[in-house]
Enzyme design. Structure first.
Site, PDB file in Angstrom:
ATOM      1  N   LYS A 191       0.891  -1.162   0.000  1.00 33.02           N
ATOM      2  CA  LYS A 191       0.000   0.000   0.000  1.00 33.02           C
ATOM      3  C   LYS A 191       0.930   1.213   0.000  1.00 33.02           C
ATOM      4  CE  LYS A 191      -4.138   1.829   0.188  1.00 33.02           C
ATOM      5  NZ  LYS A 191      -5.172   1.671  -0.869  1.00 33.02           N
ATOM      6  N   ASP A 223      -5.574  -3.296  -2.108  1.00 32.99           N
ATOM      7  CA  ASP A 223      -7.011  -3.252  -2.401  1.00 32.99           C
ATOM      8  C   ASP A 223      -7.269  -3.777  -3.814  1.00 32.99           C
ATOM      9  OD1 ASP A 223      -5.628  -1.020  -3.351  1.00 32.99           O
ATOM     10  OD2 ASP A 223      -7.254   0.404  -2.932  1.00 32.99           O
ATOM     11  N   ASP A 247      -2.306 -12.328   5.493  1.00 36.06           N
ATOM     12  CA  ASP A 247      -3.356 -12.993   6.275  1.00 36.06           C
ATOM     13  C   ASP A 247      -4.687 -12.865   5.538  1.00 36.06           C
ATOM     14  OD1 ASP A 247      -4.662 -14.178   8.535  1.00 36.06           O
ATOM     15  OD2 ASP A 247      -5.300 -12.174   9.138  1.00 36.06           O
ATOM     16  N   ASP A 251      -6.849 -15.843   2.914  1.00 41.63           N
ATOM     17  CA  ASP A 251      -8.223 -16.317   3.141  1.00 41.63           C
ATOM     18  C   ASP A 251      -9.046 -16.128   1.877  1.00 41.63           C
ATOM     19  OD1 ASP A 251      -7.738 -16.854   5.880  1.00 41.63           O
ATOM     20  OD2 ASP A 251      -9.763 -16.189   6.409  1.00 41.63           O
TER      21      ASP A 251
END
Ligand code: IPM
Ligand code: MG
Length: 356
Positions: A191, A223, A247, A251
């Site tokens: 980012k 993002d 993390d 997922d």
């Protein structure tokens, strides 16, 4: 020489899925693999027994072992405990104490499960992506952290996102080397438009890329990466990112493969010693009901054989056994679709052992 494996089942579905992975290890031992298992407590189970989520004994056997097999930690029961003794602290503690800075999370779609993904089969068919997550730094470990009281009496929670060049370099090297052995493409996720720590992350990755002319390095804001993962995941070969971004993105990537119950992981130190665990959590809602999918844990054993025990053929045998069982139509409920045979945790484990 006998290889020592520390086995830490943990909480929730942890003991059930680890029991199935141990069946696989025992079968391999019968076939001549020279291993010895030693059990330890971690997480809430350890807290209940010893007052700490990471007892000395567990740390000692894990340090002495060649590899660690971990189930999962956490559960409703321990959610109101002080953060310093919560089950998750046991997991973060062992990652940090063993210096397991490189977390490899492969997302591979078994063709048999193309219909189990919530995404359209053509979006995910053939998916084979590796997420390399930095695991012992970043906002998970940065100081200062805490909850403090401001002058006006209001409370403020704070954490610190920090990365040293040396930390970025060592995870970058792991990722570049993996990309060299795969499709030669590495996407670094940051980012950098907002956070200085990841601006340095990007600069460091660019500097490192000079040593890997055969790898094509690209960059993506996190993002956008989350969006691209569900839009067109097959554009990725290897992704490298920070602890927290990794993390979250792993997922997200797991659902591309049909279920989070399918994704294994390896957490490695500088010397290739590793801890192996499914990326999913302890799923307390289905614990003890023979419902959990043991495949992620069994595939974690395959990663252990590949990365720490140096037995790639046996790793392949396990992966083929998983594939065979899926071919036979066996499905735990998380990957079940019409026409398949629904089985429980133990039946799935037994079938994989039989297919070995
Ligand atoms: C994971 C988990 C852990 C993490 C939790 C249980 C501390 O979500 O391994 O992805 O955040 O790293
Ligand atoms: Mg997670």
């Amino acid at each position: 020489m006998t290889k020592k494996i520390a086995v830490l089942p943990g909480d929730g579905i942890g003991p059930e899925i680890v029991a199935e992975a141990v069946k696989v290890l025992e079968k391999l031992a019968q076939d001549g693999l020279d291993i010895e298992l030693e059990y330890g407590l971690i997480g809430g189970a350890a807290y209940d027994e010893t007052g700490t989520p990471l007892p000395e004994h567990t740390l000692a056997i894990s340090k002495a072992a060649d590899a660690v097999l971990l189930g999962a930690v956490g559960g409703y029961k321990w959610e109101s405990l002080d953060i310093s003794v919560r089950p998750e602290k046991g997991l973060l503690g062992i990652r940090s104490e063993l210096n397991l800075f490189a977390n490899l999370r492969p997302a591979i779609l078994y063709p048999q499960l193309a219909d189990a993904s919530t995404l359209k089969p053509d979006v995910v068919a053939g998916l084979d992506l590796m997420i390399v997550r930095e695991l012992t730094g970043g906002i998970y470990f940065g100081q200062p952290r805490g909850i403090r009281e401001l002058a006006n009496g209001e409370k403020q929670g704070f954490n610190t996102l920090v990365y040293k060049q040396s930390e970025i370099n060592r995870i970058g090297k792991v990722a570049f080397e993996i990309a060299q052995k795969r499709g030669g493409k590495l996407c670094s996720v940051d980012k950098a438009n907002v956070l200085e720590s990841t601006e340095l992350w990007r600069e460091t990755m660019i500097a490192l890329s000079a040593d890997y002319p055969d790898v094509e390095l690209s960059h993506m804001y996190v993002d956008n990466a989350a969006m691209q993962l569900v839009r067109a995941p097959k554009q990725f070969d290897v992704m490298v990112t920070t602890n927290m971004f990794g993390d979250i993105l792993s997922d997200c990537a797991s659902m591309l493969t049909g279920s989070i119950g399918m994704l294994p992981s390896a957490s490695l130190d500088e010397d290739g010693k590793g801890m192996y665990e499914p990326i999913h959590g302890s799923a307390p809602d289905i614990a003890g009901q023979n419902l959990a999918n043991p495949i992620a844990t069994i595939l974690s054993v395959a990663m252990m054989l590949r990365y720490t025990l140096d037995q790639p053929e046996i790793a392949k045998r396990i992966e083929n056994a998983v594939s065979k069982v899926l071919d036979d139509g066996l499905r735990t409920s998380d990957i079940y679709s019409e026409g398949m045979t629904k089985v429980g945790t133990a039946e799935m484990g037994d079938a994989i052992v039989a297919a070995l």
